[in-house]
Design an enzyme around this catalytic site. Structure first.
Site, short mmCIF file in Angstrom:
data_model
loop_
_atom_site.label_atom_id
_atom_site.label_comp_id
_atom_site.label_asym_id
_atom_site.label_seq_id
_atom_site.Cartn_x
_atom_site.Cartn_y
_atom_site.Cartn_z
N HIS A 32 35.91 43.41 45.49
CA HIS A 32 37.37 43.63 45.50
C HIS A 32 37.95 43.48 46.91
O HIS A 32 38.18 44.49 47.58
CB HIS A 32 37.68 45.05 45.03
CG HIS A 32 37.46 45.28 43.58
ND1 HIS A 32 38.45 45.17 42.64
CD2 HIS A 32 36.35 45.64 42.91
CE1 HIS A 32 37.97 45.44 41.45
NE2 HIS A 32 36.69 45.74 41.57
N GLU A 36 40.92 43.07 47.69
CA GLU A 36 42.24 43.72 47.75
C GLU A 36 42.12 45.21 48.06
O GLU A 36 43.12 45.87 48.34
CB GLU A 36 43.00 43.48 46.43
CG GLU A 36 42.60 44.36 45.25
CD GLU A 36 41.27 43.98 44.60
OE1 GLU A 36 40.55 43.09 45.13
OE2 GLU A 36 40.93 44.60 43.57
N CYS A 54 36.13 40.59 40.02
CA CYS A 54 35.37 41.56 39.24
C CYS A 54 35.62 41.39 37.73
O CYS A 54 35.12 40.44 37.14
CB CYS A 54 35.68 42.96 39.74
SG CYS A 54 34.36 44.11 39.40
N1 GLN Z 1 32.81 46.97 34.79
C1 GLN Z 1 34.08 46.33 34.56
C2 GLN Z 1 33.99 45.39 33.37
O1 GLN Z 1 32.93 45.16 32.85
C3 GLN Z 1 34.56 45.59 35.77
C4 GLN Z 1 34.84 46.58 36.91
C5 GLN Z 1 35.83 46.10 37.91
O2 GLN Z 1 36.64 45.22 37.68
N2 GLN Z 1 35.80 46.75 39.04
O3 GLN Z 1 34.99 44.88 32.97
#
Ligand code: GLN
Length: 224
Positions: free
Chosen positions: A179, A181, A88
């Site tokens: 995610h 995890e 992410c």
């Molecule tokens: N929206 C976050 C970003 O732009 C990422 C969100 C996440 O890691 N769950 O960094």
């Protein structure tokens, strides 16, 4: 400062511990029998086979990499063989192109759009088969996730859903916009450990651990 980062056969996976979901990655790696440690400063990069850059807030982690002066040492460790998995926010930091922003680490030829699904309230869970990773469907948790909207020729797309790519890799970098995890599934951690050249115990597994309980965060959010 010159740090000698790599000895004969590194066997530890580090988790970048500046901001974001560190503990859950440590827990998943330990369940697989993989040696894992938090990475906060330059000396923590010694002898890492791999590094996980967790989810969190990419702009925040990017700033902290500079403030704690570990961006260069991270890049050096990568040049010396350390594989990297970004989940992410971590995927955003690794991308070559970030829509409307400058890239941070520029280590994988993908184009990514932050908050591609909308706000925190648009977070959701689903599942999908990722044949390269597991024979069973993998639960997916998307939290204010980015969308990978383009990839270079040498990129291996692991999971495409509708109009976006959710998981991809090159030889040395793995990115997922969800995610693993935050689910009971160990398959992607196992996949990354193998990508890092680690040998896993014969009895390690990649299916959902029946004893695993979702963290308080996901229970509170009502998405697990
Ligand atoms: N929206 C976050 C970003 O732009 C990422 C969100 C996440 O890691 N769950 O960094």
């Amino acid at each position: 400062m010159t740090l000698h980062l790599v000895s004969n056969k590194p066997s530890v996976i580090g988790i970048l511990d500046l901001q974001g979901g560190v503990h859950e990655h440590l827990d998943h790696l330990e369940r697989l029998g993989v040696s894992a440690r938090r990475v906060k400063q330059a000396s923590d990069f010694v002898d890492l086979a791999g590094l996980i850059i967790p989810g969190g807030e990419s702009s925040c982690i990017s700033r902290l990499l500079n403030i704690f002066e570990i961006k260069e040492v991270l890049l050096q460790a990568h040049r010396e063989g350390m594989k990297i998995w970004g989940t992410c926010a971590g995927a955003i930091l690794l991308a070559r192109k970030v829509v409307g922003e400058t890239s941070c680490l520029d280590l994988i030829d993908i184009k990514i759009e932050r908050n591609g699904f909308g706000s925190q309230l648009d977070s959701f869970v689903s599942e999908a088969l990722i044949p390269a990773v597991s024979a069973k469907p993998i639960p997916l948790t998307f939290i204010r996730a980015p969308k990978i909207i383009g990839v270079g020729k040498e990129i291996n797309v692991l999971l495409k859903i509708d109009d976006y790519i959710a998981a991809a890799e090159n030889e040395n970098i793995l990115v997922t916009v969800f995610h693993p995890e935050l689910t009971g599934c160990l398959a992607l951690h196992r996949y990354f450990a193998i990508k890092c050249g680690l040998k896993l115990a014969a009895n390690s597994h990649d299916y959902i651990d029946p004893l695993w309980k979702s963290s308080s965060w996901t229970r509170q959010a009502g998405i697990a």
